[in-house]
Structures are given as structure tokens and as C-alpha cells.
Design a protein around this motif. Structure first.
Motif, PDB file in Angstrom:
ATOM      1  N   TYR A 100      32.210  38.001  36.572  1.00 28.75           N
ATOM      2  CA  TYR A 100      33.365  38.133  35.693  1.00 28.75           C
ATOM      3  C   TYR A 100      34.619  37.489  36.279  1.00 28.75           C
ATOM      4  CZ  TYR A 100      30.328  41.073  33.033  1.00 28.75           C
ATOM      5  OH  TYR A 100      29.260  41.506  32.284  1.00 28.75           O
ATOM      6  N   LEU A 101      34.677  37.342  37.584  1.00 31.36           N
ATOM      7  CA  LEU A 101      35.847  36.746  38.220  1.00 31.36           C
ATOM      8  C   LEU A 101      35.746  35.239  38.356  1.00 31.36           C
ATOM      9  CD1 LEU A 101      36.392  39.457  40.989  1.00 31.36           C
ATOM     10  CD2 LEU A 101      37.726  39.134  38.896  1.00 31.36           C
ATOM     11  N   THR A 102      34.509  34.693  38.420  1.00 33.33           N
ATOM     12  CA  THR A 102      34.346  33.258  38.636  1.00 33.33           C
ATOM     13  C   THR A 102      33.415  32.593  37.632  1.00 33.33           C
ATOM     14  OG1 THR A 102      32.413  33.401  40.110  1.00 33.33           O
ATOM     15  CG2 THR A 102      34.612  33.669  41.111  1.00 33.33           C
ATOM     16  N   GLY A 103      32.607  33.367  36.923  1.00 30.72           N
ATOM     17  CA  GLY A 103      31.608  32.802  36.027  1.00 30.72           C
ATOM     18  C   GLY A 103      30.273  32.560  36.691  1.00 30.72           C
ATOM     19  N   PHE A 104      30.176  32.867  37.976  1.00 28.84           N
ATOM     20  CA  PHE A 104      28.941  32.643  38.729  1.00 28.84           C
ATOM     21  C   PHE A 104      28.667  33.852  39.621  1.00 28.84           C
ATOM     22  CE2 PHE A 104      30.868  28.522  37.903  1.00 28.84           C
ATOM     23  CZ  PHE A 104      29.805  27.829  37.339  1.00 28.84           C
ATOM     24  N   LEU A 105      27.409  33.983  40.041  1.00 26.23           N
ATOM     25  CA  LEU A 105      27.024  35.048  40.960  1.00 26.23           C
ATOM     26  C   LEU A 105      27.215  34.596  42.402  1.00 26.23           C
ATOM     27  CD1 LEU A 105      23.709  36.214  39.244  1.00 26.23           C
ATOM     28  CD2 LEU A 105      25.985  37.227  39.012  1.00 26.23           C
ATOM     29  N   LYS A 108      32.943  33.664  45.904  1.00 30.24           N
ATOM     30  CA  LYS A 108      33.943  34.121  46.864  1.00 30.24           C
ATOM     31  C   LYS A 108      34.303  35.604  46.730  1.00 30.24           C
ATOM     32  CE  LYS A 108      38.522  33.085  48.722  1.00 30.24           C
ATOM     33  NZ  LYS A 108      39.715  32.183  48.650  1.00 30.24           N
ATOM     34  N   PRO A 109      34.417  36.157  45.495  1.00 28.30           N
ATOM     35  CA  PRO A 109      34.748  37.586  45.415  1.00 28.30           C
ATOM     36  C   PRO A 109      33.748  38.478  46.161  1.00 28.30           C
ATOM     37  CG  PRO A 109      35.091  36.559  43.304  1.00 28.30           C
ATOM     38  CD  PRO A 109      34.412  35.527  44.161  1.00 28.30           C
ATOM     39  N   LEU A 110      32.472  38.087  46.187  1.00 25.81           N
ATOM     40  CA  LEU A 110      31.485  38.867  46.929  1.00 25.81           C
ATOM     41  C   LEU A 110      31.742  38.767  48.421  1.00 25.81           C
ATOM     42  CD1 LEU A 110      28.951  40.583  47.146  1.00 25.81           C
ATOM     43  CD2 LEU A 110      27.577  38.489  46.907  1.00 25.81           C
ATOM     44  N   ALA A 111      32.097  37.576  48.904  1.00 29.11           N
ATOM     45  CA  ALA A 111      32.403  37.410  50.325  1.00 29.11           C
ATOM     46  C   ALA A 111      33.624  38.230  50.727  1.00 29.11           C
ATOM     47  CB  ALA A 111      32.629  35.932  50.641  1.00 29.11           C
ATOM     48  N   VAL A 112      34.646  38.236  49.862  1.00 30.24           N
ATOM     49  CA  VAL A 112      35.842  39.032  50.136  1.00 30.24           C
ATOM     50  C   VAL A 112      35.494  40.516  50.163  1.00 30.24           C
ATOM     51  CG1 VAL A 112      38.114  39.699  49.252  1.00 30.24           C
ATOM     52  CG2 VAL A 112      37.398  37.300  49.189  1.00 30.24           C
ATOM     53  N   LEU A 113      34.681  40.955  49.201  1.00 27.90           N
ATOM     54  CA  LEU A 113      34.249  42.349  49.157  1.00 27.90           C
ATOM     55  C   LEU A 113      33.503  42.726  50.427  1.00 27.90           C
ATOM     56  CD1 LEU A 113      33.704  45.073  47.797  1.00 27.90           C
ATOM     57  CD2 LEU A 113      31.806  43.988  46.565  1.00 27.90           C
ATOM     58  N   ARG A 114      32.588  41.877  50.862  1.00 30.90           N
ATOM     59  CA  ARG A 114      31.831  42.177  52.077  1.00 30.90           C
ATOM     60  C   ARG A 114      32.746  42.298  53.284  1.00 30.90           C
ATOM     61  NH1 ARG A 114      26.693  38.161  50.739  1.00 30.90           N
ATOM     62  NH2 ARG A 114      25.444  39.762  49.649  1.00 30.90           N
ATOM     63  N   SER A 115      33.755  41.450  53.356  1.00 27.57           N
ATOM     64  CA  SER A 115      34.710  41.534  54.452  1.00 27.57           C
ATOM     65  C   SER A 115      35.477  42.853  54.412  1.00 27.57           C
ATOM     66  CB  SER A 115      35.686  40.356  54.375  1.00 27.57           C
ATOM     67  OG  SER A 115      36.665  40.443  55.389  1.00 27.57           O
ATOM     68  N   VAL A 171      36.144  45.235  35.841  1.00 25.94           N
ATOM     69  CA  VAL A 171      35.224  46.221  35.269  1.00 25.94           C
ATOM     70  C   VAL A 171      35.385  46.340  33.758  1.00 25.94           C
ATOM     71  CG1 VAL A 171      34.658  48.680  35.188  1.00 25.94           C
ATOM     72  CG2 VAL A 171      34.813  47.506  37.391  1.00 25.94           C
ATOM     73  N   GLU A 172      36.601  46.226  33.245  1.00 24.72           N
ATOM     74  CA  GLU A 172      36.765  46.306  31.791  1.00 24.72           C
ATOM     75  C   GLU A 172      36.131  45.107  31.086  1.00 24.72           C
ATOM     76  OE1 GLU A 172      40.160  48.090  29.823  1.00 24.72           O
ATOM     77  OE2 GLU A 172      41.107  48.329  31.793  1.00 24.72           O
ATOM     78  N   LEU A 173      36.023  43.967  31.759  1.00 24.09           N
ATOM     79  CA  LEU A 173      35.324  42.823  31.173  1.00 24.09           C
ATOM     80  C   LEU A 173      33.835  43.118  31.026  1.00 24.09           C
ATOM     81  CD1 LEU A 173      37.064  39.941  33.172  1.00 24.09           C
ATOM     82  CD2 LEU A 173      37.533  40.676  30.819  1.00 24.09           C
ATOM     83  N   LEU A 174      33.267  43.801  32.000  1.00 25.96           N
ATOM     84  CA  LEU A 174      31.876  44.259  31.888  1.00 25.96           C
ATOM     85  C   LEU A 174      31.739  45.227  30.721  1.00 25.96           C
ATOM     86  CD1 LEU A 174      28.953  44.893  32.719  1.00 25.96           C
ATOM     87  CD2 LEU A 174      29.896  46.436  34.469  1.00 25.96           C
ATOM     88  N   CYS A 175      32.697  46.119  30.577  1.00 27.78           N
ATOM     89  CA  CYS A 175      32.650  47.065  29.456  1.00 27.78           C
ATOM     90  C   CYS A 175      32.708  46.329  28.124  1.00 27.78           C
ATOM     91  CB  CYS A 175      33.795  48.067  29.574  1.00 27.78           C
ATOM     92  SG  CYS A 175      33.675  49.157  31.006  1.00 27.78           S
TER      93      CYS A 175
END
Length: 210
Positions: A100-105, A108-115, A171-175
Motif C-alpha cells: 500500500y505504501l509503494t505498490g510492491f511487496l 523499503k517500508p519493510l526494511a524500515v520496519l525491520r530496523s 491500514v485504512e487503505l487495506l480496509c
């Protein structure tokens, strides 16, 4: 399914409102990760009758969620969850923040989250089927930050930071995607309650910052 994060056990906090928040995050994490089993369905049929905040902003959405779970069956819920979130090739609805943040799985948001998870002392279960940016797991992190034992980590400021960075932006985009999908019945109600809960949390953090 296995959760990919290793949490210390939750503590029974003295503040009933905070404990209720943690329980709602845990419930929503459970419903987004997998279809309800018979034990959870029984809880909704028998015990779960009151809104978390009677007369509050969650009451209508909670009533809709309870009604939806009482109207379905374990088998029907499992079939709906599989059809929405585990389709062949790609799911009908993605439940990952990166999408939802980039259009792809796995972006970068996942890398930031992991950090950020590493900074909180949370590690990944390598046997997990989902990545850490799945909605169930960011909700589990919020539950931990509310009800965990380590008060140096589990505090309101860490909740605010994590929510702003990893829950509120997507999350609201997922909703939206879930509610709009023609296959969604039970999960339309799950998404509706999730939206209302996230909006209440957003307002609470807004007030905290003013």
C-alpha cells in the motif's frame, strides 16, 4: 500460521482501558492472520456481546463485526479468508504495508520496519509464513507495546512512534480494498471495525501531541 515476531509475555496492566486496547489489537491481529477457529467463534456467539466502548465511536462497527461472525461458520470463514488473502498466483487483497505504501511487496517500508523492530528488541521467526509488514504483525507489535513487560520499550511514546510510522499510513487503505471486494462478507465487517479502531487510535495520538 506462525507469527514472525518473538514477544515477551503480555502483562495484565492495572489500567483496564489500556488492557482493552491491547486485547483489541490482539483480536484484530488474529482475525487478519487466519480465519477464526471454533473456539473463537464460540466466544463471539456466547460471550462477546458488549461493545468495547458502549456509546462510543466503536459501538456500531463492533456490533456489525459481532453480527457477521455470528452469521458465518468456521468453514465459510475459512473459505472466504483463503479466497481473499491466499489466492493462487497472487491474493485478491494484499495485507502488507509495503504494497500500500509503494505498490510492491518487500520494498523499503519493510526494511524500515525491520530496523525499527530490531531497535525494539524484537526478532523474526524464520519459520513464519508472512513478512513483518503483514497487518497481523504490526497489530501484534502494538499489542506488545501496550501490554508487554519491558517498560523501557512498552510505553506510550513507543506506541505513538510505531503507530505513526507503521500503522496509520496504510491500514485504512487495506480496509478500503477489503470492503470494496465482492468476495468480502465477514472480512468486510473485520475491515470496518479495523478502520474505526485505527481512527480512534489516531485521534487519541493526535490529542497526545497537542
Amino acid at each position: 500460521m506462525n507469527a514472525p515476531l518473538n514477544f515477551s509475555s503480555a502483562r495484565p496492566g492495572d489500567d483496564s482501558d489500556e488492557l482493552a486496547r491491547a486485547e483489541l489489537y490482539g483480536l484484530l491481529a488474529r482475525l487478519w492472520l487466519a480465519p477464526p477457529d471454533d473456539a473463537l467463534m464460540q466466544q463471539f456467539r456466547v460471550a462477546v456481546t458488549q461493545a468495547p466502548e458502549p456509546g462510543g465511536l466503536l459501538e456500531a462497527a463492533w456490533g456489525t463485526l459481532v453480527a457477521a461472525l455470528r452469521a458465518t461458520t468456521v468453514e465459510a470463514a475459512a473459505a472466504e479468508h483463503a479466497a481473499l488473502f491466499h489466492g493462487v498466483g497472487k491474493p485478491e487483497v494484499f495485507a502488507y504495508g509495503s504494497f500500500y505504501l509503494t505498490g510492491f511487496l518487500n520494498e523499503k517500508p519493510l526494511a524500515v520496519l525491520r530496523s525499527d523492530l530490531q531497535a525494539l528488541g524484537l526478532g523474526r521467526d524464520e519459520q513464519a509464513m508472512e513478512t513483518e509488514d503483514h497487518i497481523a504483525y504490526v497489530f501484534e507489535v502494538m499489542r506488545y507495546l501496550i501490554a508487554g513487560d519491558d517498560l523501557a520499550v512498552c510505553n506510550l511514546e513507543q506506541q505513538r512512534r510505531f503507530f505513526r510510522a507503521h500503522v496509520q499510513p496504510w491500514v485504512e487503505l487495506l480496509c478500503d480494498a477489503t470492503e470494496a471486494h465482492p468476495l468480502a462478507q465477514t472480512w468486510r465487517a473485520v475491515a470496518g471495525f479495523t478502520r474505526s479502531f485505527v481512527q480512534v487510535e489516531t485521534q487519541a495520538f493526535d490529542m497526545l501531541e497537542t
